[in-house]
Design a protein around this motif. Sequence first.
Motif, PDB file in Angstrom:
ATOM      1  N   GLU A  73       0.833  -1.206   0.000  1.00 31.66           N
ATOM      2  CA  GLU A  73       0.000   0.000   0.000  1.00 31.66           C
ATOM      3  C   GLU A  73       0.864   1.250   0.000  1.00 31.66           C
ATOM      4  O   GLU A  73       0.550   2.245  -0.679  1.00 31.66           O
ATOM      5  CB  GLU A  73      -0.935  -0.011   1.217  1.00 31.66           C
ATOM      6  N   GLU A  74       1.971   1.212   0.741  1.00 37.42           N
ATOM      7  CA  GLU A  74       2.890   2.343   0.780  1.00 37.42           C
ATOM      8  C   GLU A  74       3.542   2.560  -0.589  1.00 37.42           C
ATOM      9  O   GLU A  74       3.680   3.698  -1.053  1.00 37.42           O
ATOM     10  CB  GLU A  74       3.972   2.093   1.843  1.00 37.42           C
ATOM     11  N   GLN A 106       1.082   4.121  -2.918  1.00 31.44           N
ATOM     12  CA  GLN A 106       0.897   5.538  -2.579  1.00 31.44           C
ATOM     13  C   GLN A 106       2.034   6.385  -3.144  1.00 31.44           C
ATOM     14  O   GLN A 106       1.804   7.461  -3.702  1.00 31.44           O
ATOM     15  CB  GLN A 106       0.809   5.717  -1.070  1.00 31.44           C
ATOM     16  N   GLU A 159       1.545   9.354  -5.901  1.00 34.24           N
ATOM     17  CA  GLU A 159       2.006  10.720  -5.630  1.00 34.24           C
ATOM     18  C   GLU A 159       3.023  11.182  -6.664  1.00 34.24           C
ATOM     19  O   GLU A 159       2.986  12.320  -7.120  1.00 34.24           O
ATOM     20  CB  GLU A 159       2.600  10.800  -4.217  1.00 34.24           C
TER      21      GLU A 159
END
Length: 212
Positions: free
Chosen positions: A198-199, A202, A206
């Motif tokens: 998930e990181e 992300q 971004e």
Amino acid sequence: MKDFRLYAITGEEFHSGRSMVDVMEKAILGGVDIIQLRDKKSSKLDVLKKAQKLRKLTEKHQVTFIVNDHIDVALAVGADGIHVGQDDLPLDEVRKIVGPDMIIGISTHHIDEAKAAEQGGADYIGVGPIFPTNSKEDVVDPVTTTYIQQIEEEITIPYVAIGGIKRHNLKQVMEAGARRVCMITEIVQAEDVQARCEEIIQIMDEQKEALS
């Protein structure tokens, strides 16, 4: 083939004590959309058993399942695709064996190999290793992000950047043009695999927004 962003390869030696299926399911729940079984040391029977488990898992979650090298195993379990290297069977021979519908991916380390893969009918190519990596034996020297830039300029089929890619250098890879990345240890070694994926997603989101 369905488009993808985060591609995970199995690496059982890096998550001792945890089952391959559990680790890969956590990766899928975290956002991985392609799973590749890579096992160059186990017996054919053991590879088949692992492939059967991962095929069941990937069907459950509707993600793409690729088998590395073992064309017979890929066919036996109904995998979505096969991934080969430069020293494996030529692409045209692989296509004869697997038929018109199975995904074929091939590792490339030089623009000439990438062009040959595209002309030979590969569905996607691996581009790397971008950075030094310890997850594969007999690996070639890093091709750096310069190779990604070449691919962006000269190749039209999908590609996935691979080799030594971590959270700390992911932005560098994306700045070179990559929008699909493959990771092994950065995912499977994580204490919380789902949170790690998930990181990563992300960071990708971004960075994509920052570059648009």
